[in-house]
Each structure stands twice: as structure tokens, then as C-alpha cells.
Design a protein around this motif. Structure first.
Motif, short mmCIF file in Angstrom:
data_model
loop_
_atom_site.label_atom_id
_atom_site.label_comp_id
_atom_site.label_asym_id
_atom_site.label_seq_id
_atom_site.Cartn_x
_atom_site.Cartn_y
_atom_site.Cartn_z
N MET A 325 2.72 -6.06 -5.73
CA MET A 325 3.99 -6.03 -5.00
C MET A 325 3.82 -5.67 -3.53
O MET A 325 4.79 -5.33 -2.85
N CYS A 326 2.56 -5.69 -3.05
CA CYS A 326 2.26 -5.42 -1.63
C CYS A 326 2.63 -3.99 -1.24
O CYS A 326 3.10 -3.72 -0.13
N LEU A 327 2.41 -3.03 -2.14
CA LEU A 327 2.67 -1.62 -1.87
C LEU A 327 1.40 -0.79 -1.93
O LEU A 327 1.44 0.43 -2.06
N GLY A 328 0.23 -1.44 -1.81
CA GLY A 328 -1.04 -0.72 -1.85
C GLY A 328 -1.22 0.21 -0.67
O GLY A 328 -1.81 1.29 -0.80
N ASP A 329 -0.71 -0.15 0.51
CA ASP A 329 -0.84 0.72 1.68
C ASP A 329 -0.10 2.05 1.48
O ASP A 329 -0.58 3.10 1.94
N MET A 330 1.00 2.03 0.81
CA MET A 330 1.74 3.27 0.54
C MET A 330 0.92 4.21 -0.34
O MET A 330 0.87 5.42 -0.10
N ILE A 331 0.23 3.66 -1.35
CA ILE A 331 -0.60 4.49 -2.22
C ILE A 331 -1.77 5.07 -1.46
O ILE A 331 -2.09 6.26 -1.56
N ASN A 332 -2.44 4.26 -0.64
CA ASN A 332 -3.59 4.74 0.13
C ASN A 332 -3.17 5.82 1.12
O ASN A 332 -3.89 6.80 1.34
N GLU A 333 -2.02 5.67 1.74
CA GLU A 333 -1.54 6.66 2.70
C GLU A 333 -1.27 8.01 2.04
O GLU A 333 -1.64 9.05 2.57
N VAL A 334 -0.68 8.02 0.87
CA VAL A 334 -0.42 9.26 0.15
C VAL A 334 -1.72 9.93 -0.26
O VAL A 334 -1.87 11.15 -0.14
N GLN A 335 -2.68 9.14 -0.73
CA GLN A 335 -3.96 9.72 -1.14
C GLN A 335 -4.71 10.30 0.04
O GLN A 335 -5.31 11.39 -0.05
N ARG A 336 -4.70 9.62 1.19
CA ARG A 336 -5.39 10.15 2.37
C ARG A 336 -4.74 11.45 2.85
O ARG A 336 -5.42 12.40 3.21
N GLU A 337 -3.44 11.48 2.84
CA GLU A 337 -2.73 12.68 3.29
C GLU A 337 -3.03 13.86 2.38
O GLU A 337 -3.27 14.97 2.83
N TYR A 338 -3.07 13.62 1.09
CA TYR A 338 -3.33 14.70 0.15
C TYR A 338 -4.76 15.20 0.28
O TYR A 338 -5.03 16.41 0.32
N ASP A 387 1.29 21.28 -2.57
CA ASP A 387 0.67 19.96 -2.42
C ASP A 387 0.75 19.16 -3.71
O ASP A 387 1.01 17.95 -3.69
N ILE A 388 0.53 19.87 -4.84
CA ILE A 388 0.60 19.17 -6.13
C ILE A 388 2.01 18.66 -6.38
O ILE A 388 2.22 17.52 -6.83
N LYS A 389 2.99 19.53 -6.08
CA LYS A 389 4.38 19.12 -6.28
C LYS A 389 4.75 17.95 -5.37
O LYS A 389 5.42 17.00 -5.79
N LYS A 390 4.27 18.03 -4.13
CA LYS A 390 4.54 16.95 -3.21
C LYS A 390 3.86 15.66 -3.66
O LYS A 390 4.44 14.58 -3.58
N ARG A 391 2.62 15.83 -4.17
CA ARG A 391 1.92 14.64 -4.66
C ARG A 391 2.66 14.03 -5.84
O ARG A 391 2.83 12.80 -5.93
N ASN A 392 3.09 14.89 -6.78
CA ASN A 392 3.83 14.38 -7.95
C ASN A 392 5.11 13.66 -7.51
O ASN A 392 5.45 12.60 -8.03
N THR A 393 5.81 14.29 -6.55
CA THR A 393 7.04 13.67 -6.06
C THR A 393 6.76 12.34 -5.38
O THR A 393 7.49 11.35 -5.57
N GLU A 394 5.69 12.29 -4.58
CA GLU A 394 5.34 11.04 -3.90
C GLU A 394 4.92 9.96 -4.91
O GLU A 394 5.22 8.78 -4.72
#
Length: 430
Positions: A325-338, A387-394
């Protein structure tokens, strides 16, 4: 003329107007019948009734109404009231009116040979089954069945006047809403369960096509614009309050169109218009997207504690659907931030003692240092939890975005299919 009419009616009065005007009881009386369609007054889909303005045409022979013109000043034709003579009981079978009598009074034209012409005007309400599946690109077919109500075919024969097996349209006034596309008639001989004799009827068929100009502006165009506006909903971030407001407003707009459509649809219809199904489907999609947005907004703005998404769901969404669905950049951005946030705290906080701390173990300052380390460890733990809560929410937010995008793709597909069906039907109909 008055003397002649009085003489003929006196003869009729002496014989009585009941019973067919024939010499032998076993003789069959032939009545030639036809209709002139003047105007289609109403096509009532709600009550399944067709309302038309027509002229009857009855032609038959009455042996009691004959005379010699030479004996009556060469009078060859007269007019007599219909109530004083015998009239054929040819009625509309599929009659759908609460009135006892549907026609206006009219005089009967009588020729000296006994041939009669009767042309009363009538407003007919006939039952008709309407199919609104392809509304407003629909075509409707109605039948008007006429025949003698009491006389069998052996006693009263009914034929088309002048062999014209259709309605006469010379005086027809075109309708603003419907185009007449078919006009035909058929003579039928049927046997009913009540009687062994055959009964004859003349059935006229009328087919209409709806003119869509008016409905284009009140249904089709608003529907198209709302559909385009609905596409915008799926691109608004799920946590945005504007998504909820826009979704509810469009939902109400579709509901208003659905109520407008209900005015043209029978309450107990066997089929639902395709455009109505499209309205309902759009409302369902908007509702599902709005509910999903409510869940995500609750996570973001109310701070509800959220557990991590199940492993199977994360694997299915993050590794497959999201990238499709062309949402891979959103996943990579969250992982890099975490990962970067965890790395920063690990560089500043450690629980392992260094050499300087070992040398000051006997010093009272070591107690304060230990306390500071404990405070920093607790702060690090709280930061990790945050961070874990934020990650879960993201992660839930990404899942919501992916599901919303699935709804978007499904909605676009349904729109394409629905529009194609409507256009194809419209082209076939026209």
C-alpha cells in the motif's frame, strides 16, 4: 330528429336494455374495441399504479336502433344517451382505483344501419409492477387488460377496431418525465377456474423510458461529488479530528440523498436501486473509517494504555500489506526514530561502575553518586516505557493507516464497478 330518437328509445324501453341486442340467443355479438392514449398523467412507483388519460372506442351493432332514413327526413345518424341503451361491459381487469366509475358521460353515435360508436373519455388507474433496480436509468412496462366481465367469448366477441392492435397516438401529449418506446396490443383467449367457457381480452402493452435530466442534478451529480469528497477522508491522518467531522458530514449528506431516493422507490420493492446500494455502501465505508479514526484519536489524545499489536498482525501488516500500500516509508521512519532514541540514552546512562567510582567506594560521596545513578536508571526505565508505549501507539497507528488504505482501495474499486455498471446500463437503455 327528436321524434326519431323518442321512437327508438320507446322501442328500446319496451324491449328492455338488459340482454344483448341480438335476434337469436345463441348468436355472438362482436364488439370492436380500441384506445386512444391522450396523456400519461402519473407513474406512481410508490403505489405501483399507472395513471393515464384515454379515450375509449366501442363499435358494435344494435338491431333495436335501426330505421329507414327515407321515412325520417333522410336522417342517417343520431345521438342518444348511453344510459338508455345496452352497453358492452368491457372493463379494465387490472383496475386500481377507489372510484366506482372512471369515465365521463358521452353520447352514443347511432347510424341508421344499427352501427354504434361510443367514445367516452376516462382517467384510468391501472396496477403495474415497476422495477427500480436501474433507477434513474430504468424502463418500465405496463399492461392494460380489457375484456367483458360477464359475457364469455361465445356470447360477446371482442376484436381490435380496424385491426389496429395498439393504442392510437394521434392525440398523444408527450410526458415531461417519460418517453414512450413501445406500444402494442394482443388478443387473448383464456379459460378461468370459475367458468368452462373461453373469455376474450385485449391486452395493451406500454413501455416507458425515464428521462434522466432532472435526476442528474438532484441525485447523480451530488453523488459523484460526494464520492470524490469521500476519497479525501481516507487520506486524512486517522488521528486528525477533521477526519471525524468530515466523515460525519458526508455520512449525513449520503443519508439525505438516500431519503430523497426513497420517495421514488416502493416501500416493499423486490429490488433495491443500484444507486441506493451505492449510497449504503458509501455510508458503511465512511462509518468504518470513522470508527477506526475514533480509536486512533483516543490513543493519541487521551493517553489510553495500549498493548502491543499481536505478532501475526505486525508481520502481516508491516512485512506485506503496508509495503504493498506504499506505506513502507512510514514503518522505516518509526523504526529509525525508536532505535536512535534508545541509542542516545544508552550512551549517557550505564549501570556498570568505572575505575573512578571504585576508588571512591570508601568516600561518602559514593552514596550520592549511587543515588544519582539510581535516579537516572529510573528515569531511563520511565523513558524506555514511554518509548515502548509510543512505539506500540505508532504501530497501531500504522495498522490503522494500512486498514484505512485498504478501505480506500476497496472504495475506489466499488466506485469504478458501480459507475461502469450505471454507464453501461445507461448506454444500453439509450
Amino acid at each position: 330528429e327528436k321524434i326519431l330518437i323518442k321512437k327508438l328509445l320507446a322501442r328500446y324501453h319496451s324491449q328492455g336494455k338488459t340482454g344483448r341486442p341480438i335476434v337469436n340467443f345463441k348468436d355472438s355479438l362482436t364488439v370492436n374495441f380500441s384506445l386512444s392514449l391522450i396523456q400519461v398523467l402519473d407513474v406512481d412507483e410508490q403505489n405501483q399504479v399507472l395513471k393515464t388519460n384515454i379515450w375509449y372506442h366501442y363499435v358494435w351493432k344494435d338491431i333495436l336502433l335501426t330505421w329507414n332514413p327515407k321515412e325520417h327526413d333522410n336522417i342517417t345518424s343520431i345521438r342518444v344517451p348511453a344510459d338508455y341503451i345496452w352497453l358492452p361491459d368491457i372493463l379494465l381487469y387490472n383496475f386500481a382505483d377507489d372510484r366506482l366509475k372512471e369515465q365521463r358521460e358521452a353520447l352514443v353515435v347511432v347510424q341508421h344501419t344499427g352501427n354504434l360508436l361510443w367514445m367516452p373519455q376516462a382517467i384510468l388507474n391501472s396496477s403495474c409492477s415497476f422495477d427500480t433496480l436501474y433507477f434513474p436509468f430504468d424502463e418500465q412496462t405496463c399492461y392494460l387488460k380489457f375484456g367483458s366481465w360477464t359475457y364469455s367469448g361465445d356470447q360477446l366477441n371482442v376484436e381490435f377496431l380496424l385491426g389496429q392492435d395498439k393504442m392510437d397516438l394521434h392525440e398523444y401529449m408527450k410526458s415531461n418525465e417519460w418517453d414512450l418506446i413501445d406500444n402494442s396490443g394482443k388478443r387473448n383467449v383464456k379459460y378461468y377456474s370459475c367458468c368452462p367457457e373461453p373469455y376474450i381480452d385485449l391486452t395493451f402493452k406500454l413501455s416507458f423510458r425515464r428521462r434522466v435530466a432532472f435526476y442528474t442534478f438532484i441525485l447523480i451529480l451530488p453523488c459523484g461529488l460526494l464520492s470524490l469528497l469521500t476519497l479525501v477522508i481516507f487520506w486524512v491522518p486517522p488521528e486528525s479530528p477533521a477526519k471525524l467531522q468530515l466523515g460525519m458530514n458526508i455520512f449525513l449528506a449520503f443519508f439525505v440523498l438516500l431519503l430523497l431516493l426513497a420517495d421514488y422507490t416502493p416501500r416493499a420493492a423486490t429490488t433495491i436501486p443500484l444507486i441506493g446500494s451505492y449510497f449504503c455502501l458509501s455510508m458503511v465505508m465512511i462509518t468504518m473509517s470513522t470508527v477506526l479514526a475514533c480509536i486512533i484519536a483516543n490513543m493519541f489524545f487521551r493517553g489510553v494504555r495500549v498493548n502491543r499489536a499481536p505478532q501475526w498482525l505486525r508481520s502481516c501488516v508491516f512485512d506485506g500489506i503496508a509495503r504493498a500500500m506504499c506505506l513502507g516509508d512510514m514503518i522505516n521512519e518509526v523504526q529509525r526514530e525508536y532505535n536512535s532514541h534508545r541509542k542516545v540514552w544508552k550512551s549517557y546512562v550505564t549501570t556498570e561502575p568505572d575505575d573512578e567510582d571504585s576508588e571512591m567506594a570508601s568516600n561518602p560521596v559514593s552514596t550520592e553518586v549511587s543515588a544519582i545513578k539510581e535516579i537516572m536508571s529510573r528515569f531511563d526505565e520511565r523513558s524506555n516505557n514511554a518509548d515502548i508505549k509510543k512505539r506500540n501507539t505508532e504501530e497501531w497507528r500504522i495498522i490503522a493507516c494500512v486498514v484505512d488504505r485498504i478501505f480506500f482501495a476497496f472504495y475506489v474499486l466499488i466506485n469504478i464497478i458501480g459507475i461502469a455498471v450505471i454507464l453501461v446500463k445507461g448506454n444500453v437503455a439509450y
